[in-house]
Design a protein around this motif. Structure first.
Motif, PDB file in Angstrom:
ATOM      1  N   ALA A 138      43.887  47.640  38.578  1.00 57.45           N
ATOM      2  CA  ALA A 138      42.427  47.633  38.694  1.00 57.45           C
ATOM      3  C   ALA A 138      41.801  47.047  37.435  1.00 57.45           C
ATOM      4  CB  ALA A 138      41.906  49.046  38.944  1.00 57.45           C
ATOM      5  N   GLY A 139      42.376  47.388  36.280  1.00 57.98           N
ATOM      6  CA  GLY A 139      41.883  46.819  35.031  1.00 57.98           C
ATOM      7  C   GLY A 139      42.113  45.336  34.947  1.00 57.98           C
ATOM      8  N   ALA A 140      43.296  44.875  35.405  1.00 59.83           N
ATOM      9  CA  ALA A 140      43.587  43.440  35.387  1.00 59.83           C
ATOM     10  C   ALA A 140      42.633  42.678  36.299  1.00 59.83           C
ATOM     11  CB  ALA A 140      45.037  43.196  35.818  1.00 59.83           C
ATOM     12  N   VAL A 141      42.333  43.264  37.469  1.00 59.65           N
ATOM     13  CA  VAL A 141      41.362  42.638  38.379  1.00 59.65           C
ATOM     14  C   VAL A 141      40.002  42.545  37.704  1.00 59.65           C
ATOM     15  CG1 VAL A 141      40.116  42.929  40.536  1.00 59.65           C
ATOM     16  CG2 VAL A 141      42.576  43.322  40.468  1.00 59.65           C
ATOM     17  N   THR A 142      39.599  43.604  37.017  1.00 62.64           N
ATOM     18  CA  THR A 142      38.303  43.622  36.335  1.00 62.64           C
ATOM     19  C   THR A 142      38.241  42.548  35.254  1.00 62.64           C
ATOM     20  OG1 THR A 142      38.102  45.998  36.743  1.00 62.64           O
ATOM     21  CG2 THR A 142      36.686  45.053  35.042  1.00 62.64           C
ATOM     22  N   VAL A 143      39.315  42.467  34.441  1.00 66.73           N
ATOM     23  CA  VAL A 143      39.363  41.441  33.394  1.00 66.73           C
ATOM     24  C   VAL A 143      39.329  40.050  34.008  1.00 66.73           C
ATOM     25  CG1 VAL A 143      40.785  40.431  31.564  1.00 66.73           C
ATOM     26  CG2 VAL A 143      40.542  42.903  31.722  1.00 66.73           C
ATOM     27  N   GLY A 144      40.123  39.843  35.065  1.00 69.28           N
ATOM     28  CA  GLY A 144      40.173  38.532  35.689  1.00 69.28           C
ATOM     29  C   GLY A 144      38.842  38.097  36.244  1.00 69.28           C
ATOM     30  N   LEU A 145      38.161  39.008  36.940  1.00 66.94           N
ATOM     31  CA  LEU A 145      36.864  38.665  37.526  1.00 66.94           C
ATOM     32  C   LEU A 145      35.816  38.421  36.448  1.00 66.94           C
ATOM     33  CD1 LEU A 145      36.715  41.182  40.516  1.00 66.94           C
ATOM     34  CD2 LEU A 145      37.235  38.738  40.594  1.00 66.94           C
ATOM     35  N   SER A 146      35.857  39.210  35.363  1.00 65.69           N
ATOM     36  CA  SER A 146      34.850  39.068  34.311  1.00 65.69           C
ATOM     37  C   SER A 146      35.025  37.788  33.520  1.00 65.69           C
ATOM     38  CB  SER A 146      34.905  40.265  33.362  1.00 65.69           C
ATOM     39  OG  SER A 146      36.117  40.277  32.627  1.00 65.69           O
ATOM     40  N   MET A 147      36.294  37.285  33.423  1.00 64.05           N
ATOM     41  CA  MET A 147      36.561  36.087  32.639  1.00 64.05           C
ATOM     42  C   MET A 147      36.565  34.820  33.475  1.00 64.05           C
ATOM     43  SD  MET A 147      39.565  37.485  30.088  1.00 64.05           S
ATOM     44  CE  MET A 147      39.685  35.905  29.257  1.00 64.05           C
ATOM     45  N   SER A 148      36.517  34.973  34.793  1.00 65.27           N
ATOM     46  CA  SER A 148      36.584  33.803  35.658  1.00 65.27           C
ATOM     47  C   SER A 148      35.322  32.968  35.533  1.00 65.27           C
ATOM     48  CB  SER A 148      36.756  34.238  37.125  1.00 65.27           C
ATOM     49  OG  SER A 148      37.984  34.899  37.299  1.00 65.27           O
ATOM     50  N   GLU A 149      35.520  31.680  35.509  1.00 68.16           N
ATOM     51  CA  GLU A 149      34.395  30.753  35.458  1.00 68.16           C
ATOM     52  C   GLU A 149      34.103  30.268  36.864  1.00 68.16           C
ATOM     53  OE1 GLU A 149      35.676  27.703  32.901  1.00 68.16           O
ATOM     54  OE2 GLU A 149      35.923  28.974  31.149  1.00 68.16           O
ATOM     55  N   GLY A 150      32.835  30.160  37.208  1.00 63.40           N
ATOM     56  CA  GLY A 150      32.472  29.701  38.540  1.00 63.40           C
ATOM     57  C   GLY A 150      33.026  28.324  38.835  1.00 63.40           C
ATOM     58  N   GLY A 151      33.753  28.223  39.932  1.00 60.46           N
ATOM     59  CA  GLY A 151      34.309  26.939  40.333  1.00 60.46           C
ATOM     60  C   GLY A 151      35.509  26.504  39.533  1.00 60.46           C
ATOM     61  N   PRO A 256      46.763  41.690  29.301  1.00 58.21           N
ATOM     62  CA  PRO A 256      45.391  41.176  29.439  1.00 58.21           C
ATOM     63  C   PRO A 256      44.413  41.782  28.449  1.00 58.21           C
ATOM     64  CG  PRO A 256      46.326  41.653  31.591  1.00 58.21           C
ATOM     65  CD  PRO A 256      47.282  42.206  30.583  1.00 58.21           C
ATOM     66  N   ALA A 257      44.562  43.082  28.185  1.00 58.30           N
ATOM     67  CA  ALA A 257      43.662  43.726  27.230  1.00 58.30           C
ATOM     68  C   ALA A 257      43.827  43.133  25.834  1.00 58.30           C
ATOM     69  CB  ALA A 257      43.912  45.231  27.203  1.00 58.30           C
ATOM     70  N   LEU A 258      45.061  42.887  25.439  1.00 56.70           N
ATOM     71  CA  LEU A 258      45.310  42.321  24.115  1.00 56.70           C
ATOM     72  C   LEU A 258      44.876  40.863  24.042  1.00 56.70           C
ATOM     73  CD1 LEU A 258      48.801  43.890  23.303  1.00 56.70           C
ATOM     74  CD2 LEU A 258      46.554  44.563  22.428  1.00 56.70           C
ATOM     75  N   VAL A 259      45.013  40.130  25.151  1.00 57.80           N
ATOM     76  CA  VAL A 259      44.540  38.742  25.174  1.00 57.80           C
ATOM     77  C   VAL A 259      43.034  38.696  24.926  1.00 57.80           C
ATOM     78  CG1 VAL A 259      44.196  36.719  26.636  1.00 57.80           C
ATOM     79  CG2 VAL A 259      46.399  37.886  26.629  1.00 57.80           C
ATOM     80  N   LEU A 261      41.281  40.856  23.229  1.00 58.07           N
ATOM     81  CA  LEU A 261      41.050  41.160  21.815  1.00 58.07           C
ATOM     82  C   LEU A 261      41.397  39.971  20.933  1.00 58.07           C
ATOM     83  CD1 LEU A 261      40.373  43.176  19.575  1.00 58.07           C
ATOM     84  CD2 LEU A 261      42.749  43.972  19.679  1.00 58.07           C
ATOM     85  N   MET A 262      42.523  39.319  21.198  1.00 57.50           N
ATOM     86  CA  MET A 262      42.935  38.184  20.371  1.00 57.50           C
ATOM     87  C   MET A 262      42.001  36.991  20.545  1.00 57.50           C
ATOM     88  SD  MET A 262      47.083  38.315  20.737  1.00 57.50           S
ATOM     89  CE  MET A 262      48.014  39.722  20.124  1.00 57.50           C
ATOM     90  N   SER A 263      41.541  36.765  21.770  1.00 59.68           N
ATOM     91  CA  SER A 263      40.583  35.677  21.991  1.00 59.68           C
ATOM     92  C   SER A 263      39.293  35.929  21.230  1.00 59.68           C
ATOM     93  CB  SER A 263      40.298  35.526  23.486  1.00 59.68           C
ATOM     94  OG  SER A 263      41.465  35.179  24.201  1.00 59.68           O
ATOM     95  N   TRP A 264      38.923  37.194  21.157  1.00 58.90           N
ATOM     96  CA  TRP A 264      37.732  37.587  20.404  1.00 58.90           C
ATOM     97  C   TRP A 264      37.907  37.300  18.917  1.00 58.90           C
ATOM     98  CZ3 TRP A 264      35.547  43.299  20.571  1.00 58.90           C
ATOM     99  CH2 TRP A 264      34.322  43.332  19.901  1.00 58.90           C
ATOM    100  N   LEU A 265      39.078  37.693  18.363  1.00 65.26           N
ATOM    101  CA  LEU A 265      39.313  37.557  16.927  1.00 65.26           C
ATOM    102  C   LEU A 265      39.642  36.126  16.509  1.00 65.26           C
ATOM    103  CD1 LEU A 265      41.462  40.776  16.324  1.00 65.26           C
ATOM    104  CD2 LEU A 265      39.026  40.450  15.850  1.00 65.26           C
ATOM    105  N   GLY A 279      39.861  45.966  30.117  1.00 64.21           N
ATOM    106  CA  GLY A 279      40.933  46.100  29.140  1.00 64.21           C
ATOM    107  C   GLY A 279      41.279  47.550  28.873  1.00 64.21           C
ATOM    108  N   ALA A 280      40.263  48.404  28.807  1.00 60.30           N
ATOM    109  CA  ALA A 280      40.508  49.830  28.609  1.00 60.30           C
ATOM    110  C   ALA A 280      41.279  50.424  29.780  1.00 60.30           C
ATOM    111  CB  ALA A 280      39.182  50.567  28.415  1.00 60.30           C
ATOM    112  N   LEU A 281      40.958  49.981  31.005  1.00 57.17           N
ATOM    113  CA  LEU A 281      41.694  50.448  32.178  1.00 57.17           C
ATOM    114  C   LEU A 281      43.158  50.012  32.128  1.00 57.17           C
ATOM    115  CD1 LEU A 281      39.247  49.931  35.199  1.00 57.17           C
ATOM    116  CD2 LEU A 281      40.182  52.094  34.359  1.00 57.17           C
ATOM    117  N   CYS A 282      43.410  48.774  31.695  1.00 55.36           N
ATOM    118  CA  CYS A 282      44.790  48.283  31.568  1.00 55.36           C
ATOM    119  C   CYS A 282      45.595  49.181  30.641  1.00 55.36           C
ATOM    120  CB  CYS A 282      44.801  46.849  31.034  1.00 55.36           C
ATOM    121  SG  CYS A 282      44.199  45.596  32.190  1.00 55.36           S
ATOM    122  N   LEU A 283      45.029  49.481  29.469  1.00 54.74           N
ATOM    123  CA  LEU A 283      45.733  50.302  28.490  1.00 54.74           C
ATOM    124  C   LEU A 283      45.906  51.737  28.990  1.00 54.74           C
ATOM    125  CD1 LEU A 283      44.032  49.041  25.204  1.00 54.74           C
ATOM    126  CD2 LEU A 283      46.257  48.397  26.124  1.00 54.74           C
ATOM    127  N   ALA A 284      44.892  52.257  29.658  1.00 56.27           N
ATOM    128  CA  ALA A 284      45.000  53.620  30.179  1.00 56.27           C
ATOM    129  C   ALA A 284      46.093  53.717  31.240  1.00 56.27           C
ATOM    130  CB  ALA A 284      43.656  54.061  30.776  1.00 56.27           C
TER     131      ALA A 284
END
Length: 315
Positions: A138-151, A256-259, A261-265, A279-284
C-alpha cells in the motif's frame, strides 16, 4: 554479556539486509544519471563487468574456489534472470516510464517471491509477514502514484518493469537453494559472471557509449557495479541464506522510502506529504514483516509446583 553474544548471530543478517536495502535504493539515483548517457544493455554490461572485477578480487583474497556442482543450477538461473535479464529490462523500462510508476510495478516482486517461495521452497506464510507485505505494498502504491508524472507512462515501460519484477522474483527463489551449498560470495560472484556473459552482445554499444559519455556517467556506472551490485548482492545472499526468501523479499519494500529520501537529499526533489506518508507505510510494513511473535510457555492454572521458565524468543 551472554545476551549480547546470543543476539549477535541474529543482528548480522539484519545488518546485511539493511546494507543491501540502502545500497539498492542509492542505485536508483545513480541509474538516473548514468542512464542518460548509456543505453540499457550497455549500462547493464558495464555494471556487471565492474562487479565481476571486484568480486573476483575478493574471491582470490579469500581463497574461495568454484562452487560445488550441486549449486550451479541455482547460480545459472539467478545469473540469467536476475543479474542479466532484470538489469537490462529495468534499465530499459525506466527510460519509458517515470520513477514512480517503475517503483510501483517492480514492487510486485516481493509478492511474487512470497508466492514462489511458498510453492517451490515450502516457505511459511505467517500472518505477520502477510500483514507487513500488505501494508508495504500500500505504501509503494502511494509513493508510485504521488511521484507519477501525468502522461509519463507507456504500456511498453510498464510491461518491461513487470518483466523485471518477474526476473527478480525468479532469481531470488532460484538463488535460495544454491546458498545452502555454496558461500554467499561464490553465489554472487558466479551469478554476476553469468549475467555478464548474457550481456556480452552489448559490448559494441558499451564501447561506443563510453567514448561519448561524460566522466560522471561512467563513474556512476562503476559505482553501480561496485556497491549496489558487488557489495549489496553479497550482503543480500548472506542474509538470504539465514532466513526465508519471502521475508527477505518483504525487506526490499523499504527501498521506495529510501529512494524518496535520497532524491530529496541528493537531487533536491522535495517530496510531498502523500509521498512521505507512502514511505512511512513502506517502512512500517517492513517492520511488521520482520517482527517475530514471542513464544510463551503455557502454564495451566491448576498445575502444582513451580512455574516453568518462559521459552526464549523464537528466531
Amino acid at each position: 554479556m551472554m545476551n549480547v553474544s546470543r543476539s549477535r548471530p541474529h543482528l548480522l543478517p539484519a545488518a546485511a539486509a539493511a546494507t543491501t536495502v540502502v545500497l539498492w535504493a542509492s542505485a536508483f539515483v545513480s541509474i538516473r544519471s548514468a542512464g542518460a548517457a548509456y543505453s540499457p544493455g550497455a549500462l547493464a554490461l558495464g555494471r556487471l563487468l565492474s562487479g565481476c572485477l571486484v568480486l573476483g578480487v575478493l574471491m582470490v583474497v579469500r581463497g574461495e574456489g568454484l562452487p560445488p556442482r550441486t549449486a550451479w543450477r541455482g547460480i545459472l538461473i539467478s545469473g540469467l534472470l536476475w543479474f542479466g535479464f532484470y538489469s537490462v529490462v529495468l534499465n530499459w523500462g525506466e527510460q519509458q516510464v517515470d520513477a514512480g510508476t517503475a517503483a510501483l510495478v517492480v514492487n510486485i516482486g516481493p509478492i511474487l517471491i512470497a508466492l514462489l517461495g511458498a510453492r517451490l521452497l515450502g516457505d511459511p506464510m505467517p500472518p505477520r509477514l502477510l500483514a507487513g507485505m500488505a501494508v508495504s505494498f500500500a505504501g509503494a502504491v502511494t509513493v508510485g502514484l504521488s511521484m507519477s508524472e501525468g502522461g509519463g507512462s507507456s504500456v511498453l515501460g510498464v510491461v518491461l518493469c513487470l518483466l523485471a519484477a518477474v526476473g527478480y522474483a525468479g532469481g531470488v527463489v532460484a538463488q535460495k537453494p544454491a546458498l545452502g551449498r555454496a558461500s554467499a560470495l561464490q553465489v554472487t560472484t558466479f551469478g554476476c559472471l553469468v549475467g555478464a556473459v548474457v550481456c556480452l552482445p552489448f559490448t559494441g554499444r558499451l564501447v561506443g557509449d563510453a567514448a561519448d559519455a561524460p566522466v560522471s556517467a561512467t563513474l556512476n556506472m562503476v559505482y553501480l557495479g561496485v556497491f549496489p551490485l558487488a557489495l549489496a548482492f553479497t550482503t543480500w545472499a548472506y542474509a538470504l541464506a539465514r532466513t526465508t526468501a519471502s521475508r527477505m523479499g518483504a525487506t526490499t519494500y523499504a527501498v521506495p522510502a529510501l529512494v524518496v529520501l535520497m532524491s530529496w537529499l541528493v537531487l533536491g526533489e522535495v517530496p510531498g506529504p502523500l509521498t512521505l506518508a507512502g514511505g512511512a507505510l513502506c517502512l512500517a510494513g517492513v517492520a511488521v514483516s520482520r517482527s517475530r511473535a514471542r513464544s510463551r510457555a503455557v502454564v495451566p492454572e491448576t498445575a502444582p509446583g513451580p512455574r516453568p521458565e518462559r521459552a526464549p524468543d523464537s528466531v
